[in-house]
Design a protein around this motif. Structure first.
Motif, PDB file in Angstrom:
ATOM      1  N   VAL A  71       0.853  -1.190   0.000  1.00 15.75           N
ATOM      2  CA  VAL A  71       0.000   0.000   0.000  1.00 15.75           C
ATOM      3  C   VAL A  71       0.884   1.233   0.000  1.00 15.75           C
ATOM      4  CG1 VAL A  71      -1.833   1.275   1.169  1.00 15.75           C
ATOM      5  CG2 VAL A  71      -1.788  -1.239   1.280  1.00 15.75           C
ATOM      6  N   LEU A  72       0.674   2.104  -0.986  1.00 13.89           N
ATOM      7  CA  LEU A  72       1.436   3.346  -1.113  1.00 13.89           C
ATOM      8  C   LEU A  72       0.462   4.505  -1.265  1.00 13.89           C
ATOM      9  CD1 LEU A  72       4.036   5.030  -1.648  1.00 13.89           C
ATOM     10  CD2 LEU A  72       3.816   4.386  -4.066  1.00 13.89           C
ATOM     11  N   THR A  73       0.580   5.501  -0.401  1.00 14.86           N
ATOM     12  CA  THR A  73      -0.240   6.705  -0.495  1.00 14.86           C
ATOM     13  C   THR A  73       0.663   7.892  -0.811  1.00 14.86           C
ATOM     14  OG1 THR A  73      -1.902   5.865   1.061  1.00 14.86           O
ATOM     15  CG2 THR A  73      -1.840   8.243   0.700  1.00 14.86           C
ATOM     16  N   VAL A  74       0.326   8.610  -1.884  1.00 18.69           N
ATOM     17  CA  VAL A  74       1.149   9.731  -2.344  1.00 18.69           C
ATOM     18  C   VAL A  74       0.267  10.932  -2.626  1.00 18.69           C
ATOM     19  CG1 VAL A  74       2.874   8.185  -3.360  1.00 18.69           C
ATOM     20  CG2 VAL A  74       0.965   9.003  -4.766  1.00 18.69           C
ATOM     21  N   SER A  75       0.908  12.073  -2.787  1.00 20.90           N
ATOM     22  CA  SER A  75       0.200  13.288  -3.170  1.00 20.90           C
ATOM     23  C   SER A  75      -0.069  13.275  -4.666  1.00 20.90           C
ATOM     24  CB  SER A  75       1.035  14.524  -2.806  1.00 20.90           C
ATOM     25  OG  SER A  75       0.474  15.696  -3.370  1.00 20.90           O
ATOM     26  N   SER A  76      -1.181  13.860  -5.066  1.00 20.86           N
ATOM     27  CA  SER A  76      -1.481  13.987  -6.497  1.00 20.86           C
ATOM     28  C   SER A  76      -0.644  15.081  -7.142  1.00 20.86           C
ATOM     29  CB  SER A  76      -2.967  14.285  -6.704  1.00 20.86           C
ATOM     30  OG  SER A  76      -3.328  15.507  -6.064  1.00 20.86           O
ATOM     31  N   THR A  77      -0.001  15.898  -6.302  1.00 21.13           N
ATOM     32  CA  THR A  77       0.932  16.918  -6.791  1.00 21.13           C
ATOM     33  C   THR A  77       2.236  16.788  -6.009  1.00 21.13           C
ATOM     34  OG1 THR A  77      -0.037  18.537  -5.256  1.00 21.13           O
ATOM     35  CG2 THR A  77      -0.856  18.544  -7.534  1.00 21.13           C
ATOM     36  N   PRO A  78       2.998  15.730  -6.248  1.00 24.15           N
ATOM     37  CA  PRO A  78       4.228  15.507  -5.478  1.00 24.15           C
ATOM     38  C   PRO A  78       5.229  16.626  -5.700  1.00 24.15           C
ATOM     39  CG  PRO A  78       4.155  14.059  -7.394  1.00 24.15           C
ATOM     40  CD  PRO A  78       2.817  14.729  -7.305  1.00 24.15           C
ATOM     41  N   GLU A  79       6.069  16.849  -4.707  1.00 30.92           N
ATOM     42  CA  GLU A  79       7.052  17.931  -4.769  1.00 30.92           C
ATOM     43  C   GLU A  79       8.467  17.384  -4.767  1.00 30.92           C
ATOM     44  OE1 GLU A  79       6.408  20.775  -1.704  1.00 30.92           O
ATOM     45  OE2 GLU A  79       4.640  21.634  -2.675  1.00 30.92           O
ATOM     46  N   LEU A  80       9.349  18.111  -5.411  1.00 37.43           N
ATOM     47  CA  LEU A  80      10.769  17.792  -5.368  1.00 37.43           C
ATOM     48  C   LEU A  80      11.325  18.218  -4.011  1.00 37.43           C
ATOM     49  CD1 LEU A  80      11.632  19.011  -8.954  1.00 37.43           C
ATOM     50  CD2 LEU A  80      11.752  16.648  -8.155  1.00 37.43           C
ATOM     51  N   ALA A  81      12.135  17.372  -3.418  1.00 39.54           N
ATOM     52  CA  ALA A  81      12.713  17.666  -2.109  1.00 39.54           C
ATOM     53  C   ALA A  81      13.956  18.532  -2.256  1.00 39.54           C
ATOM     54  CB  ALA A  81      13.053  16.369  -1.388  1.00 39.54           C
ATOM     55  N   THR A  82      14.331  19.203  -1.184  1.00 43.64           N
ATOM     56  CA  THR A  82      15.551  20.013  -1.215  1.00 43.64           C
ATOM     57  C   THR A  82      16.800  19.142  -1.297  1.00 43.64           C
ATOM     58  OG1 THR A  82      15.507  20.088   1.200  1.00 43.64           O
ATOM     59  CG2 THR A  82      14.493  21.927   0.024  1.00 43.64           C
ATOM     60  N   THR A  83      16.712  17.926  -0.778  1.00 42.62           N
ATOM     61  CA  THR A  83      17.809  16.963  -0.900  1.00 42.62           C
ATOM     62  C   THR A  83      17.232  15.623  -1.330  1.00 42.62           C
ATOM     63  OG1 THR A  83      17.651  16.355   1.443  1.00 42.62           O
ATOM     64  CG2 THR A  83      19.228  18.084   0.852  1.00 42.62           C
ATOM     65  N   SER A  84      18.004  14.862  -2.087  1.00 39.15           N
ATOM     66  CA  SER A  84      17.537  13.563  -2.553  1.00 39.15           C
ATOM     67  C   SER A  84      17.626  12.535  -1.431  1.00 39.15           C
ATOM     68  CB  SER A  84      18.361  13.110  -3.760  1.00 39.15           C
ATOM     69  OG  SER A  84      19.724  12.975  -3.401  1.00 39.15           O
ATOM     70  N   SER A  85      16.962  11.387  -1.635  1.00 38.99           N
ATOM     71  CA  SER A  85      16.925  10.340  -0.615  1.00 38.99           C
ATOM     72  C   SER A  85      17.370   9.017  -1.211  1.00 38.99           C
ATOM     73  CB  SER A  85      15.500  10.180  -0.056  1.00 38.99           C
ATOM     74  OG  SER A  85      15.044  11.365   0.550  1.00 38.99           O
ATOM     75  N   ALA A  86      18.324   8.383  -0.565  1.00 35.94           N
ATOM     76  CA  ALA A  86      18.764   7.062  -1.003  1.00 35.94           C
ATOM     77  C   ALA A  86      17.666   6.042  -0.728  1.00 35.94           C
ATOM     78  CB  ALA A  86      20.045   6.673  -0.281  1.00 35.94           C
ATOM     79  N   THR A  87      17.549   5.052  -1.601  1.00 33.49           N
ATOM     80  CA  THR A  87      16.579   3.987  -1.388  1.00 33.49           C
ATOM     81  C   THR A  87      17.225   2.867  -0.579  1.00 33.49           C
ATOM     82  OG1 THR A  87      17.203   2.957  -3.481  1.00 33.49           O
ATOM     83  CG2 THR A  87      15.369   4.507  -3.528  1.00 33.49           C
ATOM     84  N   GLY A  88      16.387   2.066   0.052  1.00 27.96           N
ATOM     85  CA  GLY A  88      16.888   0.958   0.848  1.00 27.96           C
ATOM     86  C   GLY A  88      16.368  -0.361   0.328  1.00 27.96           C
ATOM     87  N   LEU A  89      16.579  -1.422   1.101  1.00 31.56           N
ATOM     88  CA  LEU A  89      16.079  -2.733   0.732  1.00 31.56           C
ATOM     89  C   LEU A  89      14.556  -2.753   0.807  1.00 31.56           C
ATOM     90  CD1 LEU A  89      18.616  -5.030   2.624  1.00 31.56           C
ATOM     91  CD2 LEU A  89      18.615  -4.413   0.205  1.00 31.56           C
ATOM     92  N   GLY A  90      13.949  -3.596   0.002  1.00 28.40           N
ATOM     93  CA  GLY A  90      12.495  -3.693  -0.019  1.00 28.40           C
ATOM     94  C   GLY A  90      11.899  -2.864  -1.129  1.00 28.40           C
ATOM     95  N   ALA A  91      10.585  -2.779  -1.129  1.00 31.34           N
ATOM     96  CA  ALA A  91       9.858  -2.101  -2.203  1.00 31.34           C
ATOM     97  C   ALA A  91      10.124  -0.604  -2.194  1.00 31.34           C
ATOM     98  CB  ALA A  91       8.367  -2.360  -2.063  1.00 31.34           C
ATOM     99  N   ILE A  92      10.489  -0.061  -3.350  1.00 33.35           N
ATOM    100  CA  ILE A  92      10.677   1.386  -3.494  1.00 33.35           C
ATOM    101  C   ILE A  92       9.677   1.961  -4.494  1.00 33.35           C
ATOM    102  CG2 ILE A  92      13.105   1.269  -2.881  1.00 33.35           C
ATOM    103  CD1 ILE A  92      13.761   1.589  -5.884  1.00 33.35           C
ATOM    104  N   GLY A  93       8.844   1.114  -5.060  1.00 36.30           N
ATOM    105  CA  GLY A  93       7.826   1.549  -6.007  1.00 36.30           C
ATOM    106  C   GLY A  93       6.910   0.388  -6.326  1.00 36.30           C
TER     107      GLY A  93
END
Length: 297
Positions: free
Chosen positions: A142-164
């Motif tokens: 289950v993934l809940t996101v904004s319909s108008t997602p925003e770019l962050a000031t800093t990027s985020s590394a992904t980890g193990l498990g589902a990223i999308g």
């Protein structure tokens, strides 16, 4: 006499005040200022005003051809993209400005990771060896996101498990295996033509699918929609709609552009980066997220 002096002093003060104001007005040199909506120090040549003093959010420069480039807004996610998701595995719901994607993780394509009694089972056509386990089981993403997602000031590394979550409903993983070790040749040999294998968390994708006759569903070196990442931005195949490779991607494979779902409107989205991993395969997403990641439950 005192009354006459008061009148004289009043008139003298008024004359000095008027002269001072006139002098100040004469010294004002109006300048043309250009709007700097994205705060990058460059002004929009199409939006200007004249003033003696620099207005807020305006600069003298007028060379910014894209005054929205540093905005945090990624634009609105085109809702028609969710029509591409496998309805047997994925449910998409909307609540105000939030979108929730729920999946059981079960794909709609063939694989040697199905039970042999399943109609979608095939003999391996790419995989040299299979990891333990089969497609199925009681899984939920289950993934809940904004319909108008925003770019962050800093990027985020992904980890193990589902990223999308992909269009088939299968979760997207990065280029790491257990214990945070990079994908190795022996691991690549376990991927089916869909770029997936089985693991402790079930069947999941790591790499772009293969160009084989059995692949009638998944993106291979094209413009198809891959899925949605945990920061709310969609991810597409390596190419643009016109068949070309995008040339303005950032370090995460993202850019502002139009897709087959956006009705001519530009929005921020990812592409699979057109670079080979270990010389033989292309990772779906082996970089940082440029938006604010949301948990995939």
């Amino acid at each position: 006499m005192n009354y006459t002096k008061l009148i004289f002093l009043f008139l003298l003060g008024a004359f000095i005040f008027i002269s001072s104001c006139s002098s100040d007005d004469d010294s004002c040199t109006e300048t043309t200022w250009y709007e700097d909506a994205d705060g990058d120090g460059l002004g929009n040549p199409d939006v200007s005003l004249t003033a003696c003093d620099q207005p807020e959010d305006y600069v003298e420069d007028n060379t910014d051809t894209d005054d929205s480039g540093s905005s945090t807004s990624g634009g609105s996610t085109p809702l028609s993209a969710f029509d591409e998701f496998n309805p047997d595995a994925v449910t998409v719901s909307y609540d105000g400005d939030e979108i929730t994607i729920e999946s059981n993780g079960v794909p709609n394509h063939t694989s040697p990771y199905w039970e042999e009694t399943n109609p979608l089972y095939i003999e391996p056509v790419v995989a040299v060896a299979l990891t333990p386990g089969r497609i199925g089981g009681d899984r939920s993403f289950v993934l809940t996101v904004s319909s108008t997602p925003e770019l962050a000031t800093t990027s985020s590394a992904t980890g193990l498990g589902a990223i999308g979550i992909s269009v088939t409903g299968v979760p997207i993983f990065n280029d790491q295996e257990g214990n945070n070790r990079p994908i190795e040749e022996l691991i690549i040999e376990t991927f089916d033509y869909a770029g997936a294998h089985n693991g402790p968390s079930g069947y999941h994708y790591h790499i772009e699918s293969s160009d084989v006759p059995e692949n009638t569903t998944l993106s291979f070196d094209d413009e198809k929609l891959i899925g949605i990442m945990s920061d709310g931005f969609l991810i597409y195949g390596r190419r643009e709609m016109d068949g070309s490779y995008p040339t303005d991607l950032d370090e995460s494979g993202g850019h502002f552009g139009v897709t087959q779902h956006s009705d001519g409107e530009e929005f921020y989205h990812y592409h699979i980066i057109n670079e080979y991993y270990l010389g033989t395969v292309i990772a779906l997403f082996a970089v940082d997220l440029q938006g604010n990641p949301n948990a995939i439950m």
